[in-house]
Design a protein around this motif. Structure first.
Motif, mmCIF file in Angstrom:
data_model
loop_
_atom_site.group_PDB
_atom_site.id
_atom_site.type_symbol
_atom_site.label_atom_id
_atom_site.label_comp_id
_atom_site.label_asym_id
_atom_site.label_seq_id
_atom_site.Cartn_x
_atom_site.Cartn_y
_atom_site.Cartn_z
ATOM 1 N N ARG A 198 11.170 -1.527 -6.890
ATOM 2 C CA ARG A 198 10.050 -0.850 -6.228
ATOM 3 C C ARG A 198 8.907 -0.553 -7.200
ATOM 4 N NH1 ARG A 198 14.082 2.620 -7.245
ATOM 5 N NH2 ARG A 198 13.656 4.771 -7.873
ATOM 6 N N GLY A 199 9.216 -0.387 -8.510
ATOM 7 C CA GLY A 199 8.154 -0.177 -9.474
ATOM 8 C C GLY A 199 7.265 -1.401 -9.612
ATOM 9 N N ALA A 200 7.875 -2.556 -9.775
ATOM 10 C CA ALA A 200 7.106 -3.798 -9.872
ATOM 11 C C ALA A 200 6.390 -4.094 -8.564
ATOM 12 C CB ALA A 200 8.034 -4.956 -10.240
ATOM 13 N N ARG A 201 7.036 -3.773 -7.442
ATOM 14 C CA ARG A 201 6.399 -3.975 -6.138
ATOM 15 C C ARG A 201 5.182 -3.067 -5.986
ATOM 16 N NH1 ARG A 201 8.358 -6.512 -1.794
ATOM 17 N NH2 ARG A 201 10.406 -6.606 -2.799
ATOM 18 N N CYS A 202 5.293 -1.835 -6.473
ATOM 19 C CA CYS A 202 4.153 -0.917 -6.435
ATOM 20 C C CYS A 202 2.965 -1.495 -7.194
ATOM 21 C CB CYS A 202 4.562 0.434 -7.023
ATOM 22 S SG CYS A 202 3.215 1.646 -7.107
ATOM 23 N N THR A 203 3.212 -2.004 -8.389
ATOM 24 C CA THR A 203 2.138 -2.610 -9.188
ATOM 25 C C THR A 203 1.497 -3.772 -8.445
ATOM 26 O OG1 THR A 203 3.190 -1.944 -11.263
ATOM 27 C CG2 THR A 203 1.618 -3.773 -11.360
ATOM 28 N N SER A 204 2.318 -4.628 -7.850
ATOM 29 C CA SER A 204 1.815 -5.761 -7.083
ATOM 30 C C SER A 204 0.936 -5.298 -5.929
ATOM 31 C CB SER A 204 2.989 -6.587 -6.551
ATOM 32 O OG SER A 204 2.557 -7.539 -5.598
ATOM 33 N N TYR A 205 1.430 -4.324 -5.169
ATOM 34 C CA TYR A 205 0.685 -3.843 -3.999
ATOM 35 C C TYR A 205 -0.638 -3.194 -4.402
ATOM 36 C CZ TYR A 205 4.691 -4.644 -0.861
ATOM 37 O OH TYR A 205 5.705 -5.200 -0.102
ATOM 38 N N LEU A 206 -0.649 -2.485 -5.523
ATOM 39 C CA LEU A 206 -1.902 -1.891 -5.988
ATOM 40 C C LEU A 206 -2.926 -2.965 -6.334
ATOM 41 C CD1 LEU A 206 -0.605 1.052 -8.200
ATOM 42 C CD2 LEU A 206 -1.717 1.216 -5.967
ATOM 43 N N ARG A 207 -2.466 -4.065 -6.900
ATOM 44 C CA ARG A 207 -3.391 -5.170 -7.179
ATOM 45 C C ARG A 207 -3.971 -5.734 -5.888
ATOM 46 N NH1 ARG A 207 0.965 -7.844 -11.260
ATOM 47 N NH2 ARG A 207 0.477 -6.647 -13.156
ATOM 48 N N VAL A 208 -3.129 -5.869 -4.865
ATOM 49 C CA VAL A 208 -3.607 -6.346 -3.555
ATOM 50 C C VAL A 208 -4.651 -5.387 -3.000
ATOM 51 C CG1 VAL A 208 -2.938 -6.818 -1.166
ATOM 52 C CG2 VAL A 208 -1.429 -7.521 -3.046
ATOM 53 N N ILE A 209 -4.347 -4.105 -3.037
ATOM 54 C CA ILE A 209 -5.240 -3.086 -2.485
ATOM 55 C C ILE A 209 -6.591 -3.103 -3.192
ATOM 56 C CG2 ILE A 209 -5.571 -0.581 -2.322
ATOM 57 C CD1 ILE A 209 -2.443 -0.453 -1.870
ATOM 58 N N LYS A 210 -6.580 -3.181 -4.516
ATOM 59 C CA LYS A 210 -7.837 -3.184 -5.263
ATOM 60 C C LYS A 210 -8.677 -4.407 -4.919
ATOM 61 C CE LYS A 210 -8.263 -1.573 -9.414
ATOM 62 N NZ LYS A 210 -8.142 -1.182 -10.855
ATOM 63 N N ARG A 211 -8.040 -5.548 -4.750
ATOM 64 C CA ARG A 211 -8.804 -6.753 -4.384
ATOM 65 C C ARG A 211 -9.433 -6.594 -2.999
ATOM 66 N NH1 ARG A 211 -6.103 -12.317 -6.771
ATOM 67 N NH2 ARG A 211 -5.811 -11.560 -8.904
ATOM 68 N N LEU A 212 -8.684 -6.065 -2.056
ATOM 69 C CA LEU A 212 -9.215 -5.874 -0.704
ATOM 70 C C LEU A 212 -10.390 -4.898 -0.701
ATOM 71 C CD1 LEU A 212 -5.846 -5.756 1.233
ATOM 72 C CD2 LEU A 212 -7.668 -7.412 1.642
#
Length: 291
Positions: free
Chosen positions: A137-151
């Motif tokens: 979930r830690g690595a997934r959190c980092t991934s999702y934050l990258r998605v959010i910032k791009r959007l």
């Protein structure tokens, strides 16, 4: 020093009258920010251990879960004018596109007053209820934050990694805050510090003493320097949680390098809201401005 307030909102006491009174009192008494927590569902029986309690038990005030943070932030935005509004949320539990949309929408409607608290969560049962993987979930959190910032920042956002695939997509309205609402990473050390250094605008450890915060900030400074960033780029928030706070502790936080103290209290009776908030303002917030 800036000051925030976190009073968890849950059933049955978290009514519309309670939320309205909380928002207006926090703003009228000069708090800089008002924060919410998140528990989408609460299992009838727990196996996970609550990390902020020695016995591992969930506090009784939120044993029925909490109000949804995003709709509640929008509600608070409509009844306040100045105070910043934040939520401590569990990023890897939810689809990141929905998270990006909800926060952008709240920022748009609030006039650019939203702070995004981003944590990884601790309750395996909640992840299971949401059909979300608990592992990594830690690595997934980092991934999702990258998605959010791009959007939030790109006209047409795309993303691809082992956790998420996003075809070219447009998300509007964009947040009013530029480049985006501040991302305050939740956590204490290790991976959260690296997450702040890469993606964060703030760091929000819970239940840490001034001495512990000094160590955390030292480690964060070293990690930021590796990425060509500075502590001045980051808003450091400390919340003493249930350990209490006085002016001496505020002074300790200031010496450690903290920018904001978020005062915490469980309040389950609307009649207690004003005495609690007024007491915080009189004893800590107003005199603490000069520290």
């Amino acid at each position: 020093m800036k000051f925030g307030l976190l009073i968890p909102l849950a059933a049955p006491y978290g009514t519309s009258r309670f939320v309205e009174k909380l928002g207006r009192l926090a703003e009228d008494h000069g708090f800089d920010s008002l924060w919410l927590g998140e528990h989408v569902v609460v299992p009838a029986q727990w196996e996970s251990s609550y990390p902020l309690d020695e016995a591992g038990r969930m506090p009784s005030a939120v044993q029925l879960g909490e109000l949804d943070p995003y709709t509640t932030l929008a509600y608070l935005a409509a009844i306040t004018k100045r105070i910043r509004l934040g939520a401590c949320t569990v990023v890897p539990q939810k689809n990141p596109v929905y998270t990006a949309k909800q926060i952008a929408n709240a920022d748009w409607l609030s006039g650019g007053r939203i702070d995004f608290g981003a944590g990884i969560g601790w309750a395996k049962e909640e992840f299971e209820a949401l059909g979300a993987p608990f592992e990594k979930r830690g690595a997934r959190c980092t991934s999702y934050l990258r998605v959010i910032k791009r959007l939030w920042t790109e006209r047409e956002a795309t993303y691809e990694d082992e956790f998420y695939s996003l075809r070219s997509s447009l998300l509007y309205p964009k947040p009013l805050q530029k480049p985006h609402p501040p991302i305050h990473i939740l956590g204490q050390s290790g991976a959260p510090i690296r997450r702040v250094a890469e993606l964060g605008d703030g760091f929000f450890p819970l239940d840490q003493s001034p001495e512990q915060m000094a160590i955390i900030i030292r480690d964060l400074d070293a990690e930021l320097q590796k990425r060509g960033r500075k502590l001045a780029d980051i808003t450091i928030t400390a919340s003493p949680y249930t350990s209490g706070c006085d002016l001496a502790k505020v002074e300790g936080y200031r010496r450690a390098g903290v920018d904001q103290v978020v005062l915490f209290q469980f309040v389950e009776d609307i009649a207690e809201l004003e005495p609690v908030i007024e007491g915080f303002a009189r004893n800590i917030v107003r005199p603490g401005r000069a520290i």
